[in-house]
Design a protein around this motif. Structure first.
Motif: not given
Length: 263
Positions: A81-82, A89-90, A108-110, A159-160
């Motif tokens: 996943m990472q 590009g997350v 992570i952050v959205d 998109e995210f």
């Protein structure tokens, strides 16, 4: 992409651990399961079911802060996943660590700045070894149906969430794509769980929503348990289902929804 599972945890700041006990324990009936340390402080955990938890970290100034610390989704292989998220590009807030409960965690952050977390359950983690235990008959619900998440703007195919995380549009109100959306539910792939985007100007919107098989019965039970907690009137939401929205003494929101259309 690696498989994403359902909603595992929702985590908040709370002004006092005693508020967590009185509101989520005594009032809503969820069992306190355990506590463990984290970089942000001691985490206290309440069980919704064997795969879903509510967790809280005490902060005396919580009322004046963004209390929502994030929603956690299951994953079967956190290393993959990472790697996948980095390839897209997350923004990685925190690379893989093992928390004090014994699980692998990735943060992570959205795009709206909402913190998200992925968890690969440790086979001997505190969450796993309590399977089948701390499932109170008093708990007001047995499942988190969705988590409402703050969003800077309401988009049909962000998109995210759709292209990168693979979520699918499940409900859009109105259905007519020529009209501006008023609410959108995105299905977590391979589950019957969702995230909700709704037009709002406050990050206090982020909340868990619990399944209520009978919303009137939920009200009866909470009225009997009520001490200084505030109740509200049920309403029919934009998805034509009965909803009940409550807030604790900090102003942190929870929601209940019936699974069928209001008549």
């Amino acid at each position: 992409m690696p498989r994403i599972g359902g909603i595992a945890k929702v985590t908040y700041l709370i002004s006092d651990y005693n508020l967590a006990k009185s509101y989520y324990g005594d009032f809503l009936g969820f069992d306190f399961v355990f506590a463990y340390d984290s970089p942000q402080g001691k985490v206290v955990s309440y069980k919704v079911n064997d795969r879903q938890f509510l967790e809280f970290i005490e902060d005396k100034n919580a009322k004046n802060k963004d209390r929502f610390l994030g929603v956690t989704f299951e994953t079967e292989n956190i290393e993959k996943m990472q790697t996948y998220l980095q390839s897209k590009g997350v923004t990685i807030l925190q690379q893989i660590t093992v928390d004090e409960a014994g699980n692998k965690i990735l943060r992570i952050v959205d795009p709206s700045g909402v913190p998200l977390e992925f968890i690969e359950w440790g086979t001997q983690s505190l969450h796993r070894v309590t399977k089948g235990k701390f499932l109170s008959k008093r708990r007001i619900s047995h499942r988190i149906h969705h988590v409402g998440l703050y969003s800077d703007k309401l988009e049909d195919n962000p998109e995210f969430y759709t292209s990168i995380l693979g979520f699918k549009t499940f409900l859009r109100v109105p259905e007519d794509k020529a009209k501006t959306p008023e609410i959108i539910y995105f299905q977590i792939p391979g589950t019957a769980q969702f995230i909700e985007h709704y037009p709002t100007n406050t990050r206090d919107f982020s909340h868990p929503c619990f399944v209520a098989n009978d919303l009137q019965e939920v009200l009866y039970i909470l009225e009997e348990r009520q001490k200084d907690e505030t109740l509200a009137a049920p309403v029919v939401g934009k998805g034509r289902r009965w909803l009940l929205n409550l807030t604790n003494a900090d102003g942190t929101r929870i929601e209940f929804t019936e699974m069928f259309l209001a008549k």
